[in-house]
Design an enzyme around this catalytic site. Structure first.
Site, mmCIF file in Angstrom:
data_model
loop_
_atom_site.group_PDB
_atom_site.id
_atom_site.type_symbol
_atom_site.label_atom_id
_atom_site.label_comp_id
_atom_site.label_asym_id
_atom_site.label_seq_id
_atom_site.Cartn_x
_atom_site.Cartn_y
_atom_site.Cartn_z
ATOM 1 N N HIS A 3 -0.084 -0.760 10.879
ATOM 2 C CA HIS A 3 0.114 -0.036 12.119
ATOM 3 C C HIS A 3 1.294 1.009 12.294
ATOM 4 O O HIS A 3 1.942 0.941 11.373
ATOM 5 C CB HIS A 3 0.143 -1.044 13.530
ATOM 6 C CG HIS A 3 1.366 -2.016 13.499
ATOM 7 N ND1 HIS A 3 1.407 -3.105 13.988
ATOM 8 C CD2 HIS A 3 2.409 -1.939 12.604
ATOM 9 C CE1 HIS A 3 2.558 -3.868 14.013
ATOM 10 N NE2 HIS A 3 2.942 -3.133 13.085
ATOM 11 N N ASN A 24 2.212 -3.499 7.794
ATOM 12 C CA ASN A 24 1.343 -4.146 8.825
ATOM 13 C C ASN A 24 0.205 -3.623 9.231
ATOM 14 O O ASN A 24 -0.296 -3.897 10.424
ATOM 15 C CB ASN A 24 2.236 -4.967 9.830
ATOM 16 C CG ASN A 24 2.990 -6.261 9.490
ATOM 17 O OD1 ASN A 24 2.619 -6.622 8.409
ATOM 18 N ND2 ASN A 24 4.157 -6.420 10.045
ATOM 19 N N CYS A 32 -0.680 0.832 17.716
ATOM 20 C CA CYS A 32 -1.156 2.619 17.401
ATOM 21 C C CYS A 32 -1.567 2.566 16.063
ATOM 22 O O CYS A 32 -0.965 2.215 15.146
ATOM 23 C CB CYS A 32 0.049 3.353 18.008
ATOM 24 S SG CYS A 32 -0.383 5.170 17.727
#
Lengths: 372, 372
Positions: free
Chosen positions: B285, B283, B320
């Site tokens: 991240h 995904n 993040c």
């Protein structure tokens, strides 16, 4: 007893810390004769209610034993799951088995979602992990295994463990999430005091061999951390399993010397790499597989994104402990491919070394080819 | 196209680097219409012989296709394993299945050697990984799954993904290498635009529930990275699977606010934590599970060694990316246990935040009890 803190220059402690350290010190000096599970229950209760509460009641219920299971609470909309329901299936099929007259140990694995990388294929760490798992299960199921991490009974009696000195992996195809791979592994003598372990990985669907690997192991004393000859009693244990077979034809094995990088020859240096507690394994050192992550720390992101890692050779030179801080160094050069192709492959040379005294830990060589 | 380098202050480049960067640039601008496998073969050959060699012959053998398998070489002592041997077993039993009228998805796992920590029990990362795997397989096998990472078909059509906002795990007993665990998972609505997913883990041998977990999920657009309402079409897909059942009684769930640590309230701060390429998931991240390692970076080694992590609550506040550098902060306090026990438990509050602008990424709370 003081708190041991990792030698990490970036880790710092604020004034509040020492108050808690004092608590931890006091706490550790007590004798913990209380029942752990009981205490845990109490901790849960007090954390939930933010106050002290007797161990005798939690959430208003009487507790008669350790294994208190939750029941539907006041205000609970649905039902809560209890222990003991459901039948017990057999799981022996989830382990491996011996084939070919006990010379080859075979185990199948489904590639799990957390074992794939951002490009949705199994990572090199995953492959190395599965090779390790198959090897350990091979020993554990051979009848000569001990409770140790891959050691035989005669080895455990002498506090000896296997340590890998070199491993070479060739990957022809990476698996995806949900793919089933079948791994075969076997062992053979390697000189007088070594053992060779080979693996092949098949795609269970196509039956094609997608990975081949070979490795060399020697024996170390877990207390002195010094290498040892293989005792005759250990040889007698493992010899019946030896088979003269090669996963990779010797002419194709990367057995050439790996150049030792230095500050002048390294193109990229990544510093301040600190092993974590979770990088240690049951043999009290950094697990073999963890070095791959550090090696990739000094490989540019674009190479990681745009190239496949197709071959990796690791040469382990020194053990690494929790307190060490490491540097990862890499040099890349273009690969001479065939006359008809452009030189688009990359060969990387790597070194993991101690930051403090520059002592080398792992040398490595990797080959990369562009993704299409 | 320039090489993207991670924002890591400790990463530096020597003069040699730029020569290779130029090569990588030139290389990437070519069109790779050649067959990847063919090229890889060529790379292997040239690496072995340290010179250029035609793709038509490798190790003196003619190559008629892509899938060239190694044969016994001149000078080879033993035999080499070839593709295609051995029969093809069925592996459907290695996945999970639906139980209780399709409301509960159940899957069993053997704890592997590389999933245990230095204390020889499964790590918290392992447990979180297995929960994730079961959840993804639940969706994939539900009939509404897409090729996405846990997304339904209607979600994929709209470029929507599930993101977890909070997860709470209570561990009563850690498993060891070779133990078989059986995981049940199910989902329910959580408010108007959320979904709750619960899990229980049973020890397959004793049938005892050893872990309970609950989590809350919302929907995000993968391109705008903004949260979204759950479209009616998606609700229609998932609603038939909803079941009003709780792994943890609501009164025992850690649903209290997690205090946001700052420079004054944190006792320990570990800086310079940089996500690796392998920390990213499909995904795009940092994977949810990876934060656990960073949280433990600011927990003293003695706590990691001498205490069990018995409860963990993670509150995800911000995504993040690979380029972020993080700080891990922890504050510990003694736990008020029962009147008869000494206060030997620890409650830790944690914060993962961006080093650059102090933006919070994950808040967490953990409870620890001494090992006996």
């Amino acid at each position: 007893m003081s708190l041991m803190i990792k030698d990490l220059s970036s880790l710092h402690y604020t004034d509040n810390f020492w108050k808690t350290e004092k608590h931890v010190k006091e706490c550790r000096s007590l004798k913990f004769d209380c029942n752990a599970k009981k205490k845990w229950r109490a901790i849960t209760a007090s954390a939930d209610s933010s106050g002290s509460r007797s161990i005798d009641t939690i959430n208003g219920k009487k507790i008669n034993g350790v294994h208190v299971e939750g029941h539907s609470q006041s205000g609970q909309r649905g039902n809560v799951v209890e222990s003991g329901s459901s039948s017990s299936p057999k799981h022996s099929y989830m382990l491996g088995n011996f084939v070919e007259d006990k010379f080859v140990y075979r185990q199948s694995f489904v590639i799990r979602s957390y074992e794939i990388g951002p490009d949705k294929t199994a990572t090199m760490e995953t492959i190395m992990n599965l090779l390790q798992e198959t090897a350990l299960n091979h020993v554990a199921n051979s009848g000569v295994g001990s409770s140790g991490f891959g050691a035989t009974r005669e080895m455990s009696l002498r506090k000896l463990i296997w340590v890998v000195t070199r491993i070479h992996i060739q990957i022809e195809q990476y698996s995806s999430w949900g793919d089933v791979v079948e791994i075969d592994t076997w062992v053979d003598a390697a000189g007088k005091n070594g053992m060779r372990r080979d693996w092949i990985i098949r795609d269970s669907n196509t039956r094609k061999i997608i990975t081949r690997a070979t490795s060399k192991w020697v024996i170390m004393n877990i207390e002195t951390r010094r290498l040892s000859k293989i005792p005759e009693q250990v040889k007698a244990e493992v010899r019946p399993f030896y088979i003269n077979r090669f996963a990779i034809p010797t002419a194709q094995i990367d057995s050439e010397k790996i150049e030792k990088l230095n500050d002048e020859t390294a193109q990229i240096i990544s510093s301040g790499l600190a092993p974590r507690w979770s990088d240690m394994d049951a043999n009290q050192h950094v697990n073999n597989v963890k070095y791959i992550g550090w090696i990739l720390e000094s490989v540019p992101i674009n190479v990681l994104e745009d190239y496949y890692l197709m071959s990796l050779t690791l040469e382990y030179r020194r053990e690494c402990q929790l307190s060490n801080v490491l540097q990862s160094m890499t040099t890349m050069r273009e690969i001479a491919t065939s006359a008809s192709d452009k030189n688009c492959g990359l060969e990387c040379t790597h070194l993991i070394r101690m930051e403090a005294d520059r002592a080398e830990v792992v040398r490595a060589r990797s080959l990369w080819q562009p993704k299409q």
